[in-house]
Design an enzyme around this catalytic site. Structure first.
Site, PDB file in Angstrom:
ATOM      1  N   ARG A  89      24.670 -42.705  73.627  1.00  0.00           N
ATOM      2  CA  ARG A  89      26.473 -42.665  73.499  1.00  0.00           C
ATOM      3  C   ARG A  89      26.494 -42.521  75.288  1.00  0.00           C
ATOM      4  O   ARG A  89      27.969 -42.415  75.477  1.00  0.00           O
ATOM      5  CB  ARG A  89      25.957 -40.806  73.156  1.00  0.00           C
ATOM      6  CG  ARG A  89      25.374 -40.484  72.441  1.00  0.00           C
ATOM      7  CD  ARG A  89      26.363 -39.395  71.263  1.00  0.00           C
ATOM      8  NE  ARG A  89      27.608 -39.363  71.326  1.00  0.00           N
ATOM      9  CZ  ARG A  89      28.690 -37.918  70.779  1.00  0.00           C
ATOM     10  NH1 ARG A  89      28.275 -37.115  70.775  1.00  0.00           N
ATOM     11  NH2 ARG A  89      30.045 -38.949  70.551  1.00  0.00           N
ATOM     12  N   ARG A 137      22.458 -31.204  76.349  1.00  0.00           N
ATOM     13  CA  ARG A 137      23.589 -32.870  76.693  1.00  0.00           C
ATOM     14  C   ARG A 137      24.465 -32.008  78.046  1.00  0.00           C
ATOM     15  O   ARG A 137      24.999 -33.097  79.039  1.00  0.00           O
ATOM     16  CB  ARG A 137      24.454 -32.549  75.277  1.00  0.00           C
ATOM     17  CG  ARG A 137      23.981 -32.903  74.326  1.00  0.00           C
ATOM     18  CD  ARG A 137      23.289 -34.227  74.666  1.00  0.00           C
ATOM     19  NE  ARG A 137      22.997 -34.588  72.868  1.00  0.00           N
ATOM     20  CZ  ARG A 137      23.394 -35.345  71.863  1.00  0.00           C
ATOM     21  NH1 ARG A 137      24.777 -35.703  71.989  1.00  0.00           N
ATOM     22  NH2 ARG A 137      22.649 -35.206  70.862  1.00  0.00           N
ATOM     23  N   HIS A 167      25.576 -28.263  70.981  1.00  0.00           N
ATOM     24  CA  HIS A 167      26.322 -27.978  71.683  1.00  0.00           C
ATOM     25  C   HIS A 167      26.974 -25.991  71.265  1.00  0.00           C
ATOM     26  O   HIS A 167      26.875 -25.928  70.487  1.00  0.00           O
ATOM     27  CB  HIS A 167      27.549 -28.697  71.699  1.00  0.00           C
ATOM     28  CG  HIS A 167      27.917 -30.328  71.963  1.00  0.00           C
ATOM     29  ND1 HIS A 167      27.930 -30.887  70.811  1.00  0.00           N
ATOM     30  CD2 HIS A 167      26.757 -30.992  72.235  1.00  0.00           C
ATOM     31  CE1 HIS A 167      27.842 -32.617  71.176  1.00  0.00           C
ATOM     32  NE2 HIS A 167      26.668 -32.497  72.051  1.00  0.00           N
ATOM     33  N   ILE A 248      25.373 -35.437  60.656  1.00  0.00           N
ATOM     34  CA  ILE A 248      24.685 -36.157  61.437  1.00  0.00           C
ATOM     35  C   ILE A 248      25.211 -34.968  62.959  1.00  0.00           C
ATOM     36  O   ILE A 248      25.628 -35.602  63.951  1.00  0.00           O
ATOM     37  CB  ILE A 248      24.889 -37.637  62.280  1.00  0.00           C
ATOM     38  CG1 ILE A 248      26.255 -37.745  61.957  1.00  0.00           C
ATOM     39  CG2 ILE A 248      24.313 -38.341  61.660  1.00  0.00           C
ATOM     40  CD1 ILE A 248      26.430 -39.292  62.398  1.00  0.00           C
ATOM     41  N   CYS A 254      34.703 -32.067  67.132  1.00  0.00           N
ATOM     42  CA  CYS A 254      33.936 -33.359  67.423  1.00  0.00           C
ATOM     43  C   CYS A 254      35.226 -34.500  67.122  1.00  0.00           C
ATOM     44  O   CYS A 254      34.795 -34.866  67.655  1.00  0.00           O
ATOM     45  CB  CYS A 254      32.731 -33.245  67.503  1.00  0.00           C
ATOM     46  SG  CYS A 254      31.695 -33.025  66.087  1.00  0.00           S
TER      47      CYS A 254
HETATM   48  C1  CIR Z   1      25.440 -36.129  68.644  1.00  0.00           C
HETATM   49  O1  CIR Z   1      24.323 -35.875  68.322  1.00  0.00           O
HETATM   50  O2  CIR Z   1      25.684 -36.562  69.564  1.00  0.00           O
HETATM   51  C2  CIR Z   1      25.869 -36.829  67.204  1.00  0.00           C
HETATM   52  N1  CIR Z   1      25.372 -37.285  65.938  1.00  0.00           N
HETATM   53  C3  CIR Z   1      27.224 -35.413  67.111  1.00  0.00           C
HETATM   54  C4  CIR Z   1      28.199 -34.909  68.161  1.00  0.00           C
HETATM   55  C5  CIR Z   1      28.415 -33.816  67.762  1.00  0.00           C
HETATM   56  N2  CIR Z   1      29.792 -33.571  68.407  1.00  0.00           N
HETATM   57  C6  CIR Z   1      29.881 -32.550  69.104  1.00  0.00           C
HETATM   58  O3  CIR Z   1      29.993 -31.016  68.255  1.00  0.00           O
HETATM   59  N3  CIR Z   1      30.821 -32.061  69.863  1.00  0.00           N
END
Ligand code: CIR
Length: 259
Positions: A89, A137, A167, A248, A254
């Protein structure tokens, strides 16, 4: 009251099938065609609430790049490009930087830098205060750099430990008007005692991440108790299906950057 006029989204890429997942919500792989339909409906819902949506092209090299909330934090006055500790990412920030230049002047764009880490899913704004989740993260150094940036604009910030999963905003969300949706763990956090909290039960956990937009709340489909509670607070509700993203770990906030 928070008013959004713009949103940035990114159409999911086929590679989203390889997106990172904790398996927290599902063990299945997303179905790409269904994700595209759900994404288009999400965009339509934002537009119906008076938001002008900029839809970015899919990025095959970044499986999770449709989750645009993570590589940046955006406000009307400034934008912060974050720094994901996840290798798959981390490169999204370069793409996001290019996009933000269309909306912000160079001196309005700030950066979280190594050894600081941060993803926008860990940042929750309440009036002029940001709660920053310390998670896998987002680290203390990232939160410190963030605090130094936002203070220049009259905002404050403080940290909250994220112990339950990905998160901060998976476990607590602010719906304006002093209303919060919380997990049982977040319900006990000292800093949140001053808000009116609704504890979302385990089977509807995913609905904590509902999204306040210009007076209306977007709620993920299939969470009747949380939806009924939000309606009882007096908010008009729009239900959106984001099941393919849920597979996922992606939820409503998000999928867009709002400002
Ligand atoms: C991740 O694990 O980074 C992505 N599959 C999901 C990110 C979700 N983001 C969020 O809730 N802000």
């Amino acid at each position: 009251m928070l008013k959004f006029s713009h949103a940035i989204v990114r159409t999911p890429s086929q590679s989203m099938l390889e997106g990172i997942t904790t398996g927290m919500f599902s063990k299945e792989q997303p179905v790409y065609e269904d994700a595209l339909v759900q994404h288009a409906n999400y965009v339509k819902a934002l537009e119906e609430l008076g938001v002008k949506v900029t839809a970015l092209e899919p990025l095959e090299e970044y499986p999770d790049s449709c989750f645009v909330e993570d590589p940046a934090v955006v406000m009307a006055e400034f934008a912060i490009v974050t720094d994901s500790p996840k290798e798959s990412r981390n490169g999204e920030k370069y793409e996001m930087k290019k996009v933000l230049k269309d909306f912000y002047k160079e001196d309005q764009i700030f950066y979280i830098e190594a050894p600081g880490t941060m993803e926008g899913g860990d940042v929750m704004l309440v009036d002029k205060h940001f709660y920053v989740g310390l998670s896998d993260r987002t680290n203390q150094e990232g939160a410190k750099q963030f605090d130094q940036i936002v203070r220049q604009f009259g905002y404050t910030s403080s940290t909250v430990s994220v112990t339950e999963g990905l998160h901060l905003k998976d476990f607590v969300i602010y719906l304006e008007n002093n209303n919060m949706l919380v997990s049982p763990v977040m319900n006990k956090v000292e800093d949140f005692q001053k808000y009116k909290r609704y504890v979302v039960e385990a089977e509807e956990l995913y609905a904590i991440n509902s999204l306040y937009i210009n007076g209306t709340v977007l709620v993920p489909e299939g969470h009747p108790k949380t939806q009924a509670h939000i309606e009882s607070l007096g908010y008009p509700v729009k239900v959106v299906n984001t099941d393919e993203f849920k597979k996922i770990d992606g939820s409503l906030t998000c999928l867009s950057l709002r400002f």
